[in-house]
Design a protein around this motif. Structure first.
Motif, PDB file in Angstrom:
ATOM      1  N   ARG A 215      38.734  47.338  41.567  1.00  0.00           N
ATOM      2  CA  ARG A 215      38.423  46.548  40.370  1.00  0.00           C
ATOM      3  C   ARG A 215      39.464  45.446  40.166  1.00  0.00           C
ATOM      4  NH1 ARG A 215      37.899  48.986  34.271  1.00  0.00           N
ATOM      5  NH2 ARG A 215      37.341  47.028  33.274  1.00  0.00           N
ATOM      6  N   PHE A 216      40.736  45.801  40.343  1.00  0.00           N
ATOM      7  CA  PHE A 216      41.809  44.822  40.229  1.00  0.00           C
ATOM      8  C   PHE A 216      41.623  43.711  41.260  1.00  0.00           C
ATOM      9  CE2 PHE A 216      45.976  43.044  40.980  1.00  0.00           C
ATOM     10  CZ  PHE A 216      46.499  42.919  39.700  1.00  0.00           C
ATOM     11  N   VAL A 217      41.271  44.082  42.477  1.00  0.00           N
ATOM     12  CA  VAL A 217      41.045  43.103  43.545  1.00  0.00           C
ATOM     13  C   VAL A 217      39.916  42.159  43.169  1.00  0.00           C
ATOM     14  CG1 VAL A 217      40.328  42.805  45.954  1.00  0.00           C
ATOM     15  CG2 VAL A 217      41.943  44.609  45.349  1.00  0.00           C
ATOM     16  N   ARG A 218      38.816  42.685  42.648  1.00  0.00           N
ATOM     17  CA  ARG A 218      37.682  41.827  42.256  1.00  0.00           C
ATOM     18  C   ARG A 218      38.093  40.791  41.219  1.00  0.00           C
ATOM     19  NH1 ARG A 218      34.861  46.711  42.199  1.00  0.00           N
ATOM     20  NH2 ARG A 218      34.949  46.776  39.937  1.00  0.00           N
ATOM     21  N   VAL A 219      38.991  41.170  40.321  1.00  0.00           N
ATOM     22  CA  VAL A 219      39.388  40.266  39.236  1.00  0.00           C
ATOM     23  C   VAL A 219      40.497  39.302  39.658  1.00  0.00           C
ATOM     24  CG1 VAL A 219      40.389  40.158  36.914  1.00  0.00           C
ATOM     25  CG2 VAL A 219      38.685  41.911  37.463  1.00  0.00           C
ATOM     26  N   PHE A 220      41.507  39.780  40.383  1.00  0.00           N
ATOM     27  CA  PHE A 220      42.711  38.990  40.606  1.00  0.00           C
ATOM     28  C   PHE A 220      42.953  38.504  42.032  1.00  0.00           C
ATOM     29  CE2 PHE A 220      43.791  41.358  36.730  1.00  0.00           C
ATOM     30  CZ  PHE A 220      44.082  40.285  35.907  1.00  0.00           C
ATOM     31  N   ALA A 221      42.168  38.929  43.001  1.00  0.00           N
ATOM     32  CA  ALA A 221      42.403  38.470  44.379  1.00  0.00           C
ATOM     33  C   ALA A 221      42.051  36.994  44.527  1.00  0.00           C
ATOM     34  CB  ALA A 221      41.573  39.297  45.347  1.00  0.00           C
TER      35      ALA A 221
END
Length: 49
Positions: free
Chosen positions: A14-20
Motif C-alpha cells: 500500500r505504501f509503495v502504491r502511494v509513495f513510489a
C-alpha cells in the motif's frame, strides 16, 4: 517484499502504491524521513539519483 531504497526497511505494498516513483522505487519511508515531508524527501532523492 518491497523495501525503502534509502534504508532498506520493509514497506507495505500500500505504501509503495502511494509513495513510489514512476519506476516503483521507494526512496524514503517513515523510518528514514518525517511523515509530514515524505513526498518532498522522495522527490529530492529522485532528482539526485
Amino acid at each position: 517484499m518491497a523495501t525503502c531504497d534509502h534504508c532498506s526497511t520493509h514497506v507495505s505494498e500500500r505504501f509503495v502504491r502511494v509513495f513510489a516513483d514512476d519506476s516503483g522505487a521507494v526512496r524514503a519511508c517513515p523510518n528514514c524521513s518525517a511523515n509530514a515531508g515524505i513526498a518532498e524527501v522522495m522527490r529530492k532523492r529522485t532528482q539526485r539519483a
